[in-house]
Motif scaffolding. Structure first.
Motif: not given
Length: 464
Positions: A75-81, A293-313
């Motif tokens: 058996g081959i562990d494909l996380a480490e080989g 794959p027997p590994v952690a598989d991570l992805n990143v999602l980016k969003t604009l969470d908040s702003e403190d100005g006068d005009v949204d967006g």
């Protein structure tokens, strides 16, 4: 009773303690399955026991110099080989000196290989040698005399696909034991020593000794080079896929396993698993190709969470913008610390980062490349971790500024965004992106500038 009603979706354990994906037969259904397996065992051999579900491990048959234990199933562990011996296959008639060409059949969860001396398929169960047996009562019909293969895999159509020494691709129906010629391999693309089905496109792939990736059409045997990885010359006698279309290739020399992404393109990306393999004159590989794959598989999602100005967006001079970067682990094991690239936007200054650490410091000005580190663990199968990044928009803004562009990546394994240097962090040209084509990593916020107008009015009489 409907047998399917008693099947429960679980994550059963591999005999060596590793998780597998798939379904576990429960209650009397499991007993019936094992009894049937006992009835179909041939030549008086102990009944082969199928693998549980869709195992995460890959499998290799590795030839040794000990005649008593000529082949071992590992058996081959494909996380480490790393490799774990499941069972020795011995020197019985089931395993002649030219035994090779193994593949995993997802329909019955057995590994199949070819015995040249008997011209018969061999079926191997989850315990290796203990239940290995001939898969049919007699030789495969329709093959040319002396057929030999070490390049094989099993398709979704329940056919065992095998290429012989002459470069002819054959398929053997596992239900009828009859062989059919598919066509001739295109020899100009170079020699390969194993092949595997890619679950994403249904094509067969192999790796040549010089690093060329070869794709084979299982309907016609037409083959073509689709890319090349930089490797030392080697014989890649065992190859297999995971569910994401990543190809793994084990060299017979015992060097590290190559993990190859983007095999279907002309720019495949290869990296090595940490553990060394075993040097052997003969090996072959098989895997349930739909296992992740027997590994952690991570992805990143980016969003604009908040702003403190006068005009949204809209981004306003002097305003604070806070971005949320959500790291999600869709893999099957928990992750450790995870790093990814974040580009501090042009015309902003970093205020703070929370939820992770960064190579950038408060007060740094964009555009600049930052490496963000999220401490582990991030739980598997949907676990998340959030990082918040706050920047202040410049005041005043340059006259030609039109928007604030913020870019992140999933990891630091791939190159950073164009225009940025991974070593120095300097972005000689502020990177650009399009949220329409990369909504997960690209946030573009338009600027709103002071609306200044000039009017002219005559308030007094001119000279007389």
């Amino acid at each position: 009773m409907n047998m399917h009603e008693t099947v429960k979706s679980t994550y059963p354990r591999h005999p060596q303690g590793r998780p597998t994906l798939g379904r576990r037969l429960t209650g009397w259904v499991a007993s019936v399955a094992l009894a049937v397996a006992g009835l179909i065992a041939s030549d008086g051999a102990q009944a082969a026991v199928p693998f549980e579900g869709c195992p995460l491990d890959a499998y290799q048959t590795i030839e040794s110099e000990n005649p008593a234990d000529r082949y071992g199933l590992y058996g081959i562990d494909l996380a480490e080989g790393s490799q774990t011996l499941i069972g020795t296959l011995g020197s019985t008639a089931v395993f002649d000196p030219d035994f090779n060409g193994i593949g995993f059949n997802e329909r019955d969860r057995f590994i199949y290989g070819f015995n040249r001396a008997e011209q018969r398929l061999v079926r191997i169960g989850s315990d290796g040698a203990g239940g290995a047996e001939f898969a049919s009562a007699g030789p495969v019909t329709g093959l040319p005399a002396g057929f030999r293969t070490y390049v094989a895999d099993i398709g979704d159509d329940n056919n065992y696909y095998a290429m012989n020494d002459q470069g002819s691709l054959w398929k053997i129906d596992l239900a009828t034991n009859a062989a059919t010629l598919v066509g001739s391999f295109t020899s100009a693309v170079g020699r390969i020593t194993d092949m595997a089905f890619n679950p994403l496109d249904g094509q067969l792939y192999g790796v040549g000794s010089n690093g060329h990736i070869v794709r084979i059409n299982p309907l016609t045997a037409a083959s073509v080079r689709v890319g090349k990885i930089e490797v030392n010359p080697a014989t890649y006698g065992a190859v297999y896929f995971d569910s994401q279309g990543t190809l793994y290739a084990n060299p017979n020399s015992g060097e590290q396993t190559e993990r190859i992404r983007n095999v279907h393109t002309d720019t495949p990306v290869a990296s090595k698993l940490p553990a060394l393999g075993r040097s052997t004159p003969s090996n072959d590989g098989a895997r349930c190709k739909r296992a992740p794959p027997p590994v952690a598989d991570l992805n990143v999602l980016k969003t604009l969470d908040s702003e403190d100005g006068d005009v949204d967006g809209f981004a306003e001079p002097g305003e604070n913008l806070t971005y949320k970067l959500t790291v999600t682990n869709i893999g099957v094991i928990a992750s450790g610390a995870h790093t990814f690239y974040e580009v501090l936007p042009a015309n902003t200054t970093l205020v703070s980062i929370t939820g992770g650490t960064s190579s950038c410091a408060a007060g740094d000005e964009g555009a600049r490349l930052c490496v963000i580190t999220v401490p582990g663990p991030v739980a598997p199968q949907g676990g998340t971790a959030d990082v918040f990044l706050t920047v202040k928009v410049a005041d005043p803004l340059p006259d030609d500024a039109a928007e604030i562009t913020n870019i992140a990546t999933d990891d630091t394994d791939s190159p950073p965004p164009e225009g940025c240097d991974a070593t120095t962090g300097v972005c000689s040209t502020p990177p650009v992106c399009d949220p329409a084509t990369d909504p997960d990593h690209c946030v573009v916020t338009p600027l709103t500038l002071p609306d200044v107008s000039i009017s002219k009015e005559l308030t007094a009489g001119g000279p007389t």
